[in-house]
Design an enzyme around this catalytic site. Structure first.
Site, PDB file in Angstrom:
ATOM      1  N   TYR A  96       0.832  -1.157   0.060  1.00  0.00           N
ATOM      2  CA  TYR A  96       0.013  -0.048  -0.076  1.00  0.00           C
ATOM      3  C   TYR A  96       1.112   1.264   0.095  1.00  0.00           C
ATOM      4  N   GLU A 138      -9.057  -7.174   3.479  1.00  0.00           N
ATOM      5  CA  GLU A 138      -8.206  -8.099   2.933  1.00  0.00           C
ATOM      6  C   GLU A 138      -7.788  -9.237   3.907  1.00  0.00           C
ATOM      7  N   ARG A 207      -3.963 -14.773 -13.237  1.00  0.00           N
ATOM      8  CA  ARG A 207      -5.167 -14.784 -13.793  1.00  0.00           C
ATOM      9  C   ARG A 207      -6.205 -15.129 -12.811  1.00  0.00           C
ATOM     10  N   GLN A 208      -7.453 -14.708 -13.014  1.00  0.00           N
ATOM     11  CA  GLN A 208      -8.580 -15.326 -12.274  1.00  0.00           C
ATOM     12  C   GLN A 208      -9.649 -16.013 -13.358  1.00  0.00           C
ATOM     13  N   GLY A 275     -21.334 -17.108 -24.098  1.00  0.00           N
ATOM     14  CA  GLY A 275     -19.852 -17.472 -24.334  1.00  0.00           C
ATOM     15  C   GLY A 275     -19.162 -18.388 -23.130  1.00  0.00           C
ATOM     16  N   GLY A 277     -18.697 -17.149 -20.457  1.00  0.00           N
ATOM     17  CA  GLY A 277     -19.512 -16.423 -19.318  1.00  0.00           C
ATOM     18  C   GLY A 277     -20.180 -17.427 -18.555  1.00  0.00           C
ATOM     19  N   THR A 279     -19.288 -20.130 -17.001  1.00  0.00           N
ATOM     20  CA  THR A 279     -18.359 -21.126 -16.094  1.00  0.00           C
ATOM     21  C   THR A 279     -19.176 -20.990 -14.631  1.00  0.00           C
ATOM     22  N   VAL A 393     -17.670  -9.394 -14.007  1.00  0.00           N
ATOM     23  CA  VAL A 393     -16.929  -8.879 -15.379  1.00  0.00           C
ATOM     24  C   VAL A 393     -15.594  -9.780 -15.292  1.00  0.00           C
ATOM     25  N   PRO A 396     -10.744  -6.277 -15.607  1.00  0.00           N
ATOM     26  CA  PRO A 396     -10.975  -5.222 -14.696  1.00  0.00           C
ATOM     27  C   PRO A 396     -12.587  -4.654 -14.625  1.00  0.00           C
TER      28      PRO A 396
HETATM   29  C1  LIG Z   1     -13.397 -12.923 -11.832  1.00  0.00           C
HETATM   30  C2  LIG Z   1     -12.901 -13.501 -13.364  1.00  0.00           C
HETATM   31  C3  LIG Z   1     -13.447 -14.715 -13.777  1.00  0.00           C
HETATM   32  C4  LIG Z   1     -13.050 -15.011 -15.029  1.00  0.00           C
HETATM   33  N1  LIG Z   1     -13.184 -16.415 -15.264  1.00  0.00           N
HETATM   34  C5  LIG Z   1     -13.109 -16.963 -16.383  1.00  0.00           C
HETATM   35  C6  LIG Z   1     -13.326 -18.174 -16.926  1.00  0.00           C
HETATM   36  O1  LIG Z   1     -14.017 -19.017 -16.159  1.00  0.00           O
HETATM   37  N2  LIG Z   1     -12.814 -18.648 -17.968  1.00  0.00           N
HETATM   38  C7  LIG Z   1     -12.320 -17.823 -18.805  1.00  0.00           C
HETATM   39  O2  LIG Z   1     -11.577 -18.177 -19.963  1.00  0.00           O
HETATM   40  N3  LIG Z   1     -11.640 -16.703 -18.702  1.00  0.00           N
HETATM   41  C8  LIG Z   1     -11.922 -16.260 -17.227  1.00  0.00           C
HETATM   42  N4  LIG Z   1     -11.744 -15.067 -16.975  1.00  0.00           N
HETATM   43  C9  LIG Z   1     -10.794 -13.901 -17.735  1.00  0.00           C
HETATM   44  C10 LIG Z   1      -9.318 -14.480 -17.464  1.00  0.00           C
HETATM   45  O3  LIG Z   1      -8.905 -14.197 -16.301  1.00  0.00           O
HETATM   46  C11 LIG Z   1      -8.473 -13.906 -18.405  1.00  0.00           C
HETATM   47  O4  LIG Z   1      -8.714 -12.555 -18.539  1.00  0.00           O
HETATM   48  C12 LIG Z   1      -8.429 -14.361 -19.799  1.00  0.00           C
HETATM   49  O5  LIG Z   1      -8.015 -15.856 -19.707  1.00  0.00           O
HETATM   50  C13 LIG Z   1      -7.434 -14.060 -20.692  1.00  0.00           C
HETATM   51  O6  LIG Z   1      -6.196 -14.194 -20.328  1.00  0.00           O
HETATM   52  P1  LIG Z   1      -5.075 -13.951 -21.287  1.00  0.00           P
HETATM   53  O7  LIG Z   1      -3.525 -13.889 -20.383  1.00  0.00           O
HETATM   54  O8  LIG Z   1      -5.165 -15.012 -22.355  1.00  0.00           O
HETATM   55  O9  LIG Z   1      -4.928 -12.533 -21.851  1.00  0.00           O
HETATM   56  P2  LIG Z   1      -4.298 -11.243 -21.605  1.00  0.00           P
HETATM   57  O10 LIG Z   1      -3.079 -11.299 -22.085  1.00  0.00           O
HETATM   58  O11 LIG Z   1      -4.435 -11.104 -20.118  1.00  0.00           O
HETATM   59  O12 LIG Z   1      -5.456 -10.250 -22.410  1.00  0.00           O
HETATM   60  C14 LIG Z   1      -6.360  -9.916 -22.106  1.00  0.00           C
HETATM   61  C15 LIG Z   1      -7.609  -9.492 -23.081  1.00  0.00           C
HETATM   62  O13 LIG Z   1      -6.988  -8.487 -24.058  1.00  0.00           O
HETATM   63  C16 LIG Z   1      -7.030  -9.042 -25.503  1.00  0.00           C
HETATM   64  N5  LIG Z   1      -5.505  -8.513 -25.880  1.00  0.00           N
HETATM   65  C17 LIG Z   1      -4.071  -8.778 -25.964  1.00  0.00           C
HETATM   66  N6  LIG Z   1      -3.681  -7.984 -26.457  1.00  0.00           N
HETATM   67  C18 LIG Z   1      -4.354  -6.826 -26.782  1.00  0.00           C
HETATM   68  C19 LIG Z   1      -4.137  -5.732 -27.744  1.00  0.00           C
HETATM   69  N7  LIG Z   1      -3.039  -5.144 -27.999  1.00  0.00           N
HETATM   70  N8  LIG Z   1      -5.373  -4.987 -27.777  1.00  0.00           N
HETATM   71  C20 LIG Z   1      -6.692  -5.390 -27.466  1.00  0.00           C
HETATM   72  N9  LIG Z   1      -6.722  -6.504 -26.940  1.00  0.00           N
HETATM   73  C21 LIG Z   1      -5.703  -7.191 -26.602  1.00  0.00           C
HETATM   74  C22 LIG Z   1      -6.578 -10.485 -25.133  1.00  0.00           C
HETATM   75  O14 LIG Z   1      -7.236 -11.226 -26.314  1.00  0.00           O
HETATM   76  C23 LIG Z   1      -7.532 -10.925 -24.084  1.00  0.00           C
HETATM   77  O15 LIG Z   1      -8.953 -10.751 -24.487  1.00  0.00           O
HETATM   78  C24 LIG Z   1     -12.180 -14.347 -15.744  1.00  0.00           C
HETATM   79  C25 LIG Z   1     -11.734 -13.085 -15.110  1.00  0.00           C
HETATM   80  C26 LIG Z   1     -11.949 -12.436 -13.942  1.00  0.00           C
HETATM   81  C27 LIG Z   1     -11.700 -11.470 -13.732  1.00  0.00           C
HETATM   82  C1  HEM Z   2      -6.372   2.360  -1.826  1.00  0.00           C
HETATM   83  C2  HEM Z   2      -5.701   1.862  -2.916  1.00  0.00           C
HETATM   84  C3  HEM Z   2      -6.154   1.046  -4.088  1.00  0.00           C
HETATM   85  C4  HEM Z   2      -7.122   1.094  -4.750  1.00  0.00           C
HETATM   86  C5  HEM Z   2      -8.414   2.154  -4.617  1.00  0.00           C
HETATM   87  C6  HEM Z   2      -7.507   0.145  -5.649  1.00  0.00           C
HETATM   88  C7  HEM Z   2      -8.292  -0.101  -6.677  1.00  0.00           C
HETATM   89  C8  HEM Z   2      -8.303  -1.037  -7.593  1.00  0.00           C
HETATM   90  C9  HEM Z   2      -9.395  -1.553  -8.370  1.00  0.00           C
HETATM   91  C10 HEM Z   2     -10.611  -0.655  -8.456  1.00  0.00           C
HETATM   92  C11 HEM Z   2      -9.076  -2.643  -9.285  1.00  0.00           C
HETATM   93  C12 HEM Z   2     -10.105  -3.270 -10.282  1.00  0.00           C
HETATM   94  C13 HEM Z   2     -11.003  -4.114  -9.466  1.00  0.00           C
HETATM   95  C14 HEM Z   2     -11.811  -5.154 -10.359  1.00  0.00           C
HETATM   96  O1  HEM Z   2     -11.603  -5.372 -11.484  1.00  0.00           O
HETATM   97  O2  HEM Z   2     -12.745  -5.448  -9.933  1.00  0.00           O
HETATM   98  C15 HEM Z   2      -7.876  -2.881  -8.714  1.00  0.00           C
HETATM   99  C16 HEM Z   2      -7.260  -4.102  -9.191  1.00  0.00           C
HETATM  100  C17 HEM Z   2      -5.995  -4.288  -8.778  1.00  0.00           C
HETATM  101  N1  HEM Z   2      -5.162  -3.691  -7.823  1.00  0.00           N
HETATM  102 FE1  HEM Z   2      -5.858  -2.490  -6.631  1.00  0.00          FE
HETATM  103  N2  HEM Z   2      -6.177  -0.687  -5.499  1.00  0.00           N
HETATM  104  C18 HEM Z   2      -5.407  -0.161  -4.476  1.00  0.00           C
HETATM  105  C19 HEM Z   2      -4.400  -0.542  -3.792  1.00  0.00           C
HETATM  106  C20 HEM Z   2      -3.628  -1.711  -4.531  1.00  0.00           C
HETATM  107  C21 HEM Z   2      -2.159  -2.148  -4.162  1.00  0.00           C
HETATM  108  C22 HEM Z   2      -1.549  -1.531  -3.001  1.00  0.00           C
HETATM  109  C23 HEM Z   2      -2.064  -3.044  -5.092  1.00  0.00           C
HETATM  110  C24 HEM Z   2      -0.614  -3.801  -5.007  1.00  0.00           C
HETATM  111  C25 HEM Z   2       0.467  -3.387  -5.409  1.00  0.00           C
HETATM  112  C26 HEM Z   2      -2.964  -3.502  -5.994  1.00  0.00           C
HETATM  113  C27 HEM Z   2      -3.000  -3.982  -6.944  1.00  0.00           C
HETATM  114  C28 HEM Z   2      -3.969  -4.458  -8.113  1.00  0.00           C
HETATM  115  C29 HEM Z   2      -4.034  -5.285  -8.873  1.00  0.00           C
HETATM  116  C30 HEM Z   2      -3.008  -6.291  -9.326  1.00  0.00           C
HETATM  117  C31 HEM Z   2      -5.459  -5.518  -9.593  1.00  0.00           C
HETATM  118  C32 HEM Z   2      -5.778  -6.349 -10.852  1.00  0.00           C
HETATM  119  C33 HEM Z   2      -5.213  -5.619 -11.807  1.00  0.00           C
HETATM  120  C34 HEM Z   2      -5.505  -6.160 -13.258  1.00  0.00           C
HETATM  121  O3  HEM Z   2      -6.490  -6.925 -13.495  1.00  0.00           O
HETATM  122  O4  HEM Z   2      -4.976  -6.006 -14.152  1.00  0.00           O
HETATM  123  N3  HEM Z   2      -3.920  -2.091  -5.627  1.00  0.00           N
HETATM  124  N4  HEM Z   2      -7.550  -2.101  -7.788  1.00  0.00           N
END
Ligand SMILES: Cc1cc2nc3c(=O)[nH]c(=O)nc-3n(C[C@H](O)[C@H](O)[C@H](O)COP(=O)(O)OP(=O)(O)OC[C@H]3O[C@@H](n4cnc5c(N)ncnc54)[C@H](O)[C@@H]3O)c2cc1C
Ligand code: HEM
Length: 400
Positions: A96, A138, A207-208, A275, A277, A279, A393, A396
């Site tokens: 933080y 957390e 990744r999630q 699609g 979605g 899961t 979603v 992000p």
């Molecule tokens: C809560 C949660 C639950 C999820 N559950 C599932 C699930 O059950 N099954 C599942 O398949 N996924 C799920 N996802 C999505 C998953 O976490 C990943 O985001 C997904 O698999 C894509 O990851 P990646 O590393 O392959 O793509 P990344 O490299 O992270 O890219 C992210 C997205 O951006 C696109 N992208 C890449 N480069 C570019 C570019 N230059 N311009 C524009 N777009 C670009 C990719 O095609 C991809 O769609 C979930 C995500 C969340 C947050």
């Molecule tokens: C008060 C401080 C912070 C705020 C307001 C904040 C806010 C957020 C928000 C709004 C998201 C998106 C959530 C979602 O997709 O549902 C997020 C994701 C995230 N945050 Fe924070 N955050 C804070 C602090 C931190 C800290 C300290 C870290 C660690 C260095 C961190 C790491 C991340 C990461 C890794 C993600 C996911 C990013 C991604 O999916 O690309 N955050 N945060």
């Protein structure tokens, strides 16, 4: 502890500036933070930075905080959602101050001369207050995940015990823990964080993935869609499909997430997806089926066609053996050999209103943002209240 009135006044007064410059601030924030703390590149998703989705999510959160700082109760559900997401990345208290330092510097830089010491002090205090809140929430999630039977804190090693192709685009992975001990139950709809370091990637990636089956105490299943091709090829989804094989070891964090099936015995459940979605809906459907409830359960799904459609037979089997469960299937572009679908074309909820517009029903939906905005709009148009609408979603967060 609470914020002092002066700080509240200053932060609220600067909220409109954040609305105007929010993404410029967060873009600069990430650039600075990654140049000075490159170790954080092992936590954040580089693609979400490239596409700007993460900057937008953070800017929106910071703005919401500033605008509602005099009424923080309205942010409770956002704090829960973000804290669960953070927990899947194993964000720790020591992270933080790093984020705070770079965020404050970015605010000061973008506001320029308008950033007086008074304004910066107020933001420093407000950030500290929010950081403490997240750290507390957390820690609560980490503690609960550790104490629950089969639970753990941080990451735990799992072996891939099965890999099943479900459609042209979706493959399932089954994981069992290396230690051979039980695994924690979860709420249907929740996700796990997977930690991988592909050979071709400079950094570790997190990744999630929603858990796609009901809890069973022994293993977890995720079902992953191959995302993008060429320039937009997703890093981890392709790595999982192409490189992760039986017996490989991966690290997982415990199940997290604030999107889950609410345990009620009096309300019909409508599970809607497009699609991959589907899961979290599969986990909910399988859990409800095991509970042997009499409640009406409608599974409405949209796929491109039978080649990309996963789990069709599974859901058909469940619907065929449970009188209270119905499957409704839309194929966007059915080919000549498609026969399982009920409707051709994009999901049109008006066509199925008589089946899904049910008094007291709770609606769970997941899919691309445009799809979810359509579902929410139609349901609200029918008078469904906000407390009965639940969505996830896959990226992000964005309010729809
Ligand atoms: C809560 C949660 C639950 C999820 N559950 C599932 C699930 O059950 N099954 C599942 O398949 N996924 C799920 N996802 C999505 C998953 O976490 C990943 O985001 C997904 O698999 C894509 O990851 P990646 O590393 O392959 O793509 P990344 O490299 O992270 O890219 C992210 C997205 O951006 C696109 N992208 C890449 N480069 C570019 C570019 N230059 N311009 C524009 N777009 C670009 C990719 O095609 C991809 O769609 C979930 C995500 C969340 C947050
Ligand atoms: C008060 C401080 C912070 C705020 C307001 C904040 C806010 C957020 C928000 C709004 C998201 C998106 C959530 C979602 O997709 O549902 C997020 C994701 C995230 N945050 Fe924070 N955050 C804070 C602090 C931190 C800290 C300290 C870290 C660690 C260095 C961190 C790491 C991340 C990461 C890794 C993600 C996911 C990013 C991604 O999916 O690309 N955050 N945060």
């Amino acid at each position: 502890m609470s914020l002092n009135e002066k700080t509240i006044g200053i932060v609220k007064a600067t909220a409109p500036v954040l609305a105007e410059h929010g993404e410029t601030i967060t873009r600069r924030f990430y650039l600075q933070m990654f140049s000075q703390n490159p170790e954080l590149l092992n936590i954040f998703n580089a693609t979400n930075q490239k596409t700007g989705r993460q900057q937008a999510a953070l800017a929106e959160a910071v703005y919401d905080y500033a605008a509602n700082i005099d009424n923080l109760g309205t942010l409770t559900s956002a704090v829960q959602r973000i804290a669960h997401k953070h927990a899947s990345f194993n964000i720790l208290p020591e992270h933080y101050p790093i984020v705070g330092k770079h965020l404050l510097e970015a605010i000061a830089h973008v506001l320029g001369e308008a950033a007086t010491d008074e304004i910066l002090d107020a933001w420093q205090e407000a950030y500290g207050f929010l950081a403490d809140l997240f750290i507390e929430v957390e820690e609560g999630i980490y503690r609960e995940n550790q104490q629950i039977s089969g639970g753990w804190r941080g990451t735990r090693e799992f072996k891939v015990v099965n890999k099943v192709k479900e459609s042209d685009l979706i493959t399932s992975f089954y994981f069992e823990p290396l230690d051979g001990l039980p695994v924690a139950d979860f709420l249907p709809g929740q996700y796990i964080g997977i930690y991988l370091h592909p050979d071709h990637s400079e950094h570790r990636c997190i990744r999630q993935y929603s858990l796609s089956d009901a809890p069973n105490g022994k293993s977890y299943r995720i079902s992953v869609k191959r995302e993008g091709e060429g320039e937009t090829r997703g890093i981890i989804s392709h790595y999982l499909h192409d490189n992760v094989q039986l017996d490989d070891v991966v690290e997982l964090c415990p199940p997290c997430g604030d999107f889950y099936l609410i345990d009620r015995s009096d309300a019909p459940v409508v599970l809607m997806s497009a699609g991959v979605g589907q899961t979290p809906m599969l986990s909910m459907l399988n859990s409800l089926t095991r509970k042997k409830t009499d409640l009406p359960i409608i599974f409405v799904h949209s796929a491109i066609n039978s080649r990309t459609h996963a789990f069709g037979q599974h859901v058909r089997d469940i619907a065929g053996t449970n009188d209270n469960i119905e499957q409704i299937l839309f194929y966007d572009e059915p080919t000549d050999d498609c026969s399982a679908h009920h409707y051709a074309g994009r999901m049109d909820l008006e066509l199925v209103r008589d089946k899904i517009d049910l008094p007291e029903a709770h609606y769970y939906f997941c899919g691309p943002l445009g799809y979810m905005a359509m579902v929410k709009g139609v349901l609200q148009g029918w008078g469904v209240t906000k407390d009965r609408l639940h969505y996830e979603v896959f990226g992000p967060h964005k309010d729809i």
